[in-house]
Design a protein around this motif. Structure first.
Motif, PDB file in Angstrom:
ATOM      1  N   MET A 164     -26.894  85.371 -19.331  1.00  0.00           N
ATOM      2  CA  MET A 164     -27.996  84.413 -19.255  1.00  0.00           C
ATOM      3  C   MET A 164     -27.792  83.490 -18.059  1.00  0.00           C
ATOM      4  N   LYS A 165     -28.707  83.571 -17.122  1.00  0.00           N
ATOM      5  CA  LYS A 165     -28.620  82.707 -15.938  1.00  0.00           C
ATOM      6  C   LYS A 165     -28.968  81.268 -16.327  1.00  0.00           C
TER       7      LYS A 165
ATOM      8  N   VAL B 216     -32.470  80.173 -15.583  1.00  0.00           N
ATOM      9  CA  VAL B 216     -33.516  80.549 -16.553  1.00  0.00           C
ATOM     10  C   VAL B 216     -33.666  79.448 -17.608  1.00  0.00           C
ATOM     11  N   ILE B 217     -32.537  78.891 -18.015  1.00  0.00           N
ATOM     12  CA  ILE B 217     -32.569  77.800 -19.008  1.00  0.00           C
ATOM     13  C   ILE B 217     -33.243  76.572 -18.408  1.00  0.00           C
ATOM     14  N   VAL B 218     -32.944  76.279 -17.139  1.00  0.00           N
ATOM     15  CA  VAL B 218     -33.576  75.153 -16.444  1.00  0.00           C
ATOM     16  C   VAL B 218     -35.097  75.317 -16.442  1.00  0.00           C
ATOM     17  N   LYS B 219     -35.561  76.553 -16.168  1.00  0.00           N
ATOM     18  CA  LYS B 219     -37.009  76.823 -16.126  1.00  0.00           C
ATOM     19  C   LYS B 219     -37.644  76.661 -17.507  1.00  0.00           C
ATOM     20  N   ALA B 220     -36.925  77.116 -18.549  1.00  0.00           N
ATOM     21  CA  ALA B 220     -37.449  76.998 -19.917  1.00  0.00           C
ATOM     22  C   ALA B 220     -37.607  75.516 -20.293  1.00  0.00           C
TER      23      ALA B 220
ATOM     24  N   VAL C  50     -27.391  71.501 -17.400  1.00  0.00           N
ATOM     25  CA  VAL C  50     -27.529  72.616 -18.344  1.00  0.00           C
ATOM     26  C   VAL C  50     -26.168  73.233 -18.644  1.00  0.00           C
ATOM     27  N   GLU C  51     -25.344  73.375 -17.612  1.00  0.00           N
ATOM     28  CA  GLU C  51     -23.996  73.933 -17.806  1.00  0.00           C
ATOM     29  C   GLU C  51     -23.196  73.060 -18.788  1.00  0.00           C
ATOM     30  N   CYS C  52     -23.375  71.755 -18.666  1.00  0.00           N
ATOM     31  CA  CYS C  52     -22.686  70.823 -19.559  1.00  0.00           C
ATOM     32  C   CYS C  52     -23.142  71.013 -21.008  1.00  0.00           C
ATOM     33  N   ILE C  53     -24.465  71.159 -21.193  1.00  0.00           N
ATOM     34  CA  ILE C  53     -25.016  71.368 -22.546  1.00  0.00           C
ATOM     35  C   ILE C  53     -24.472  72.665 -23.143  1.00  0.00           C
ATOM     36  N   VAL C  54     -24.477  73.734 -22.342  1.00  0.00           N
ATOM     37  CA  VAL C  54     -23.997  75.037 -22.825  1.00  0.00           C
ATOM     38  C   VAL C  54     -22.510  74.962 -23.185  1.00  0.00           C
ATOM     39  N   ALA C  55     -21.744  74.229 -22.382  1.00  0.00           N
ATOM     40  CA  ALA C  55     -20.312  74.065 -22.664  1.00  0.00           C
ATOM     41  C   ALA C  55     -20.101  73.395 -24.022  1.00  0.00           C
ATOM     42  N   ILE C  56     -20.945  72.398 -24.318  1.00  0.00           N
ATOM     43  CA  ILE C  56     -20.847  71.700 -25.615  1.00  0.00           C
ATOM     44  C   ILE C  56     -21.205  72.664 -26.753  1.00  0.00           C
ATOM     45  N   LEU C  57     -22.240  73.474 -26.548  1.00  0.00           N
ATOM     46  CA  LEU C  57     -22.643  74.443 -27.576  1.00  0.00           C
ATOM     47  C   LEU C  57     -21.512  75.433 -27.871  1.00  0.00           C
ATOM     48  N   ILE C  58     -20.841  75.867 -26.820  1.00  0.00           N
ATOM     49  CA  ILE C  58     -19.716  76.794 -26.998  1.00  0.00           C
ATOM     50  C   ILE C  58     -18.563  76.102 -27.715  1.00  0.00           C
ATOM     51  N   TYR C  59     -18.274  74.873 -27.297  1.00  0.00           N
ATOM     52  CA  TYR C  59     -17.173  74.114 -27.901  1.00  0.00           C
ATOM     53  C   TYR C  59     -17.408  73.876 -29.388  1.00  0.00           C
ATOM     54  N   LYS C  60     -18.681  73.627 -29.753  1.00  0.00           N
ATOM     55  CA  LYS C  60     -19.008  73.328 -31.142  1.00  0.00           C
ATOM     56  C   LYS C  60     -19.358  74.582 -31.946  1.00  0.00           C
ATOM     57  N   ASN C  61     -19.084  75.722 -31.373  1.00  0.00           N
ATOM     58  CA  ASN C  61     -19.267  77.007 -32.058  1.00  0.00           C
ATOM     59  C   ASN C  61     -20.732  77.261 -32.460  1.00  0.00           C
ATOM     60  N   LEU C  62     -21.646  76.702 -31.682  1.00  0.00           N
ATOM     61  CA  LEU C  62     -23.058  77.027 -31.868  1.00  0.00           C
ATOM     62  C   LEU C  62     -23.457  78.206 -30.976  1.00  0.00           C
ATOM     63  N   MET C  63     -22.493  78.608 -30.168  1.00  0.00           N
ATOM     64  CA  MET C  63     -22.755  79.685 -29.220  1.00  0.00           C
ATOM     65  C   MET C  63     -21.417  80.315 -28.846  1.00  0.00           C
ATOM     66  N   LYS C  64     -21.358  81.646 -28.723  1.00  0.00           N
ATOM     67  CA  LYS C  64     -20.125  82.330 -28.330  1.00  0.00           C
ATOM     68  C   LYS C  64     -20.306  82.914 -26.935  1.00  0.00           C
ATOM     69  N   GLY C  65     -19.394  82.564 -26.046  1.00  0.00           N
ATOM     70  CA  GLY C  65     -19.501  83.096 -24.692  1.00  0.00           C
ATOM     71  C   GLY C  65     -18.586  82.360 -23.732  1.00  0.00           C
TER      72      GLY C  65
ATOM     73  N   SER D  95     -21.523  82.941 -10.253  1.00  0.00           N
ATOM     74  CA  SER D  95     -22.902  83.426 -10.325  1.00  0.00           C
ATOM     75  C   SER D  95     -23.794  82.536 -11.177  1.00  0.00           C
ATOM     76  N   LYS D  96     -23.211  81.409 -11.691  1.00  0.00           N
ATOM     77  CA  LYS D  96     -23.966  80.467 -12.527  1.00  0.00           C
ATOM     78  C   LYS D  96     -24.621  81.182 -13.709  1.00  0.00           C
ATOM     79  N   VAL D  97     -23.798  81.926 -14.407  1.00  0.00           N
ATOM     80  CA  VAL D  97     -24.259  82.714 -15.563  1.00  0.00           C
ATOM     81  C   VAL D  97     -23.352  82.419 -16.743  1.00  0.00           C
ATOM     82  N   VAL D  98     -23.958  82.350 -17.938  1.00  0.00           N
ATOM     83  CA  VAL D  98     -23.147  82.287 -19.148  1.00  0.00           C
ATOM     84  C   VAL D  98     -23.177  83.677 -19.778  1.00  0.00           C
TER      85      VAL D  98
END
Length: 413
Positions: free
Chosen positions: A350-351, A354-358, A371-386, A392-395
């Motif tokens: 997931m680029k 793409v999240i910025v555009k959404a 956005v990268e900061c938000i995604v990092a928090i989601l991963i840390y809090k186990n709301l997202m795996k990755g 390449s600025k991709v998760v």
């Protein structure tokens, strides 16, 4: 008030005194309770108050009779309280009622059984309600409101009387609930802790032996405390207990419980049905639930702003504000599903752009770093795996359950 003769006034006062003494002699707790209900405005007490204001010498009646004088320290100040209440002098009514209540407690200590608990409940309720009304009046006149704090001190004394072994202990939970109402009203909820410890750790108490009414109220207030402490599993357990055991015809009480249970359920990933919100007029949660379903951050923020005062007064605003992470999770999951439909082989990449555009489509401006900061928090809090592919600025999402469900557990801290 219609004309009242001295003779009729004398008869009404004597009738009350006889009923008071008979209730004690026959250990009739229900009848005794009705005789203390100042704020109920029952016709019998209103007519007694009118008689007292005509006769003006009830103390002599009490002192002249051995039958009445043994309870003079209770009845005489109660009469003064009733007179003052009828005349609208709430400060004097409270002061005299507190004196009568203290005298009643001394009598209550000497009675071995708990037959007079209903009367004690009425006294505990009345002293709180009177104190609240007096404090409102004092505050409106620019004076310091202090009676509710005094009522709390009195009820702690009552709790001490009930907290021993024996049949009276079943009354301790009712008094505890009255104390909770005072502490929440005064904003001194930390004082609840000492009473809770007494109820939950003392071996003399078996929680299930208390009346259902009191257990429901107790669980409601302790559940609210857990919400304030952000202990959502405990809040869920206590508020769910209150809801399950609350009488179905007590719709206002059910609504009060749901006002706190719904934010707790939302925080652990459980969404209420729309019909429930409509049945109990909790429509302020409609858009919040919809935002969680859609992953619509704009809708969540709009709903919070629209109902900000209401949520702040209830003390659930911060709980609801923290739902943003779940909304981000839902948004990213929708992006993932769309990508999977377009190109299954690259769905897990997931680029960030793409999240910025959404988010921009939702009229929320964020750059790639945010956005990268938000995604990092989601991963840390186990709301997202990755993990991030920073160049390449991709998760890169896990191919196995990339968006774990909360399954009734709170977001990791």
């Amino acid at each position: 008030m219609a004309y009242l003769s001295m003779g009729e006034s004398h008869r009404r006062i004597t009738d009350y005194l006889n009923r008071f003494v008979d209730a004690i002699n026959y250990q009739d707790g229900d009848s005794l309770a009705r005789l203390f209900s100042v704020s109920s405005d029952t016709p019998s007490l209103l007519s007694l108050a009118d008689a007292l204001n005509v006769f003006q010498d009830a103390n002599r009646l009490i002192k002249q009779s051995e039958k009445f004088s043994q309870f003079g320290e209770v009845v005489a100040p109660f009469f003064r309280s009733l007179q003052s209440y009828r005349l609208g002098n709430l400060v004097d009514a409270y002061r005299a009622f507190e004196k009568a209540s203290n005298a009643f407690i001394q009598e209550f200590r000497n009675w071995e059984s708990g037959w007079a608990l209903e009367a004690l409940y009425v006294i505990a309720y009345e002293i709180r309600v009177l104190a609240e009304r007096v404090d409102r009046e004092l505050a409106s006149n620019g004076k310091s409101p202090e009676k509710l704090k005094g009522a709390g001190s009195f009820l702690m004394k009552v709790f001490g009387v009930l907290a021993g072994k024996g049949p009276k202990r079943v009354g301790a939970l009712y008094v505890t609930c009255q104390l909770f109402k005072i502490y929440f009203k005064l904003g001194t909820v930390h004082l609840c802790r000492s009473v809770i410890r007494s109820i939950e750790t003392a071996r003399i108490f078996d929680f299930e032996e208390f009346p259902t009414r009191d257990k429901v109220t107790y669980m409601y207030y302790t559940g609210r405390l857990e919400v304030l402490n952000e202990n959502f599993p405990a809040a869920d357990q206590k508020l769910s207990y209150a809801l399950t055991h609350c009488s179905l015809n007590k719709e206002a009480n059910i609504r009060m419980i749901l006002k706190y249970l719904i934010p707790v359920k939302l925080s652990i990933g459980i969404l209420p049905k729309k019909q429930l919100l409509e049945n109990y007029n909790l429509v302020e949660y409609n858009n919040i639930v919809e935002a969680l379903k859609r992953g619509d951050l704009r809708l969540l923020r709009s709903a919070l702003q629209e109902n900000e005062d209401q949520f702040l007064r209830s003390g659930v605003y911060l709980v609801l504000e923290k739902l943003e992470l779940q909304v981000y999770q839902r948004l990213l999951k929708k992006i993932y599903i769309i990508q999977k439909l377009k190109d299954p082989s690259k769905a897990h990449q997931m680029k960030l752009e793409v999240i910025v555009k959404a988010l921009k489509w939702l009229e929320i401006e964020m750059d790639v770093d945010e956005v990268e900061c938000i995604v990092a928090i989601l991963i840390y809090k186990n709301l997202m795996k990755g993990y991030f592919a920073h160049k390449s600025k991709v998760v890169v999402l896990s191919k196995q359950d990339p968006f774990p469900k909360l399954n009734g557990k709170p977001v990791a801290t």
